[in-house]
Enzyme design. Structure first.
Site, PDB file in Angstrom:
ATOM      1  N   CYS A  91       0.830  -1.207   0.000  1.00 25.70           N
ATOM      2  CA  CYS A  91       0.000   0.000   0.000  1.00 25.70           C
ATOM      3  C   CYS A  91       0.866   1.259   0.000  1.00 25.70           C
ATOM      4  O   CYS A  91       1.476   1.560  -1.014  1.00 25.70           O
ATOM      5  CB  CYS A  91      -0.995  -0.044   1.160  1.00 25.70           C
ATOM      6  SG  CYS A  91      -2.377   1.112   0.948  1.00 25.70           S
ATOM      7  N   HIS A 178      -3.990  -5.431  -0.131  1.00 27.78           N
ATOM      8  CA  HIS A 178      -3.608  -5.884   1.205  1.00 27.78           C
ATOM      9  C   HIS A 178      -3.718  -7.402   1.379  1.00 27.78           C
ATOM     10  O   HIS A 178      -4.594  -7.894   2.109  1.00 27.78           O
ATOM     11  CB  HIS A 178      -4.467  -5.182   2.261  1.00 27.78           C
ATOM     12  CG  HIS A 178      -4.124  -3.741   2.446  1.00 27.78           C
ATOM     13  ND1 HIS A 178      -3.046  -3.322   3.199  1.00 27.78           N
ATOM     14  CD2 HIS A 178      -4.701  -2.625   1.950  1.00 27.78           C
ATOM     15  CE1 HIS A 178      -2.982  -1.997   3.173  1.00 27.78           C
ATOM     16  NE2 HIS A 178      -3.968  -1.550   2.418  1.00 27.78           N
ATOM     17  N   GLU A 180      -1.771  -9.087   3.175  1.00 28.64           N
ATOM     18  CA  GLU A 180      -1.303  -9.399   4.528  1.00 28.64           C
ATOM     19  C   GLU A 180      -2.440  -9.500   5.545  1.00 28.64           C
ATOM     20  O   GLU A 180      -2.259  -9.979   6.661  1.00 28.64           O
ATOM     21  CB  GLU A 180      -0.294  -8.340   5.007  1.00 28.64           C
ATOM     22  CG  GLU A 180      -0.880  -7.059   5.580  1.00 28.64           C
ATOM     23  CD  GLU A 180      -1.362  -6.051   4.554  1.00 28.64           C
ATOM     24  OE1 GLU A 180      -1.623  -4.898   4.937  1.00 28.64           O
ATOM     25  OE2 GLU A 180      -1.466  -6.415   3.357  1.00 28.64           O
TER      26      GLU A 180
END
Length: 237
Positions: A91, A178, A180
Site C-alpha cells: 500500500c 492488502h 497481509e
C-alpha cells in the site's frame, strides 16, 4: 537462526502491522521501526539487512513536508534495489517504492476501499500465487492514491480503478492491495477510528461481511506469496 542479518520493517501506523507476513518470515529476525516524523532518522545500511518490508499508512507518500522521515525511507528503498536486497512494499510502501524508483504519485486518483477483484497480469514468484482463480482474486483495497509504473519495472497486477496494483523492479515488489490481512487484523482496522473515518456503518458492515467470505480463501495464496519473499530473504541472510 543465529548470525543472520535482520529484515527491517518500516511501519507508519500502529494498527498497520505485518499480519500474515509475520508467519511467513518464521524464524527470520526482524526489527520494526517507525521513522516517518523523524527528519533525520538513523536507518541501517542496506548491507546490514536481509530484506526490507514497508507497510501501509494514511499519509500521502510524497508528503515529505508533513512527514520528513519519508525521504529517508525512499532513499533506503532506492539503495536496497540498487544492492539487490529483497524489498516488499504494501500500500503506502508500494507507493514509496515507486517514488524511490522515479515514478509519480497521483493523489485521489483511484479511491478503492473494500473487497474487490484484482487481475494478476504477469508471472512472479511473490504476486502470482495470489491469483486464486482465472488469474485474479478478490482482495482488500484501502487507498485513494495511485502511482505510475516505474521505468523498467514489470507490471504484475491491475484493476479497473488502479492500473498499477503490483509491480516488480529487480529485487523489489510493490503491492497496492492488502494480502497481509487476516481476520484479526481486519477486525482491528474496523475498530480503529482513523481507519473507518468517512465510512458509514453500512460500509463497515459490508467490509466485515466480505472479509468473512473472502479472507479464508486468501490464506493459502498469501502464505505462498509471502513464503516466496521470505525465501529470498533467507537466501540473502
Amino acid at each position: 537462526m543465529t548470525d543472520v542479518r535482520p529484515v527491517l520493517v518500516l511501519q507508519h501506523a500502529p494498527h498497520e502491522g505485518l499480519g500474515r507476513i509475520s508467519a511467513a518470515l518464521g524464524d527470520v529476525p526482524y526489527r520494526v521501526r517507525t521513522v516517518l516524523d523523524d527528519p533525520q532518522p538513523r536507518l541501517p545500511a542496506v548491507d546490514a539487512l536481509s530484506g526490507v518490508v514497508v507497510m501501509g499508512g494514511p499519509m500521502d507518500a510524497d508528503d515529505v513536508a508533513g512527514h520528513p522521515g519519508l525521504a529517508a525511507e525512499r532513499a533506503l528503498l532506492a539503495a536496497a534495489v540498487d544492492a539487490d536486497v529483497p524489498v516488499l512494499g504494501i500500500c503506502l510502501g508500494h507507493q514509496l517504492l515507486a517514488l524511490a524508483l522515479g515514478s509519480r504519485l497521483h493523489r485521489r486518483a483511484g479511491v478503492e476501499v473494500g473487497f474487490a477483484p484484482v487481475r494478476i497480469v504477469a508471472d512472479d514468484p511473490v504476486v502470482s500465487p495470489l491469483g486464486t482463480g482465472s488469474g485474479g482474486a478478490t482482495v482488500l483495497h484501502w487507498h485513494s492514491d495511485t502511482v505510475d509504473l516505474p521505468a523498467g519495472a514489470t507490471l504484475l497486477a491491475s484493476s479497473d480503478v488502479t492500473p498499477v496494483q503490483a509491480f516488480r523492479a529487480g529485487s523489489a515488489v510493490g503491492v497496492q492491495f492488502h494480502p497481509e490481512l487476516d481476520a484479526a487484523l481486519l477486525d482491528l482496522w474496523l475498530r480503529t477510528p482513523d481507519m473507518v473515518a468517512g465510512l458509514d456503518e453500512h460500509e463497515v458492515d459490508a467490509i466485515r461481511a466480505d472479509g468473512a467470505r473472502h479472507l479464508p480463501a486468501l490464506a493459502g495464496p498469501a502464505a505462498a506469496a509471502f513464503g516466496a519473499f521470505a525465501g529470498t530473504v533467507r537466501a540473502r541472510g
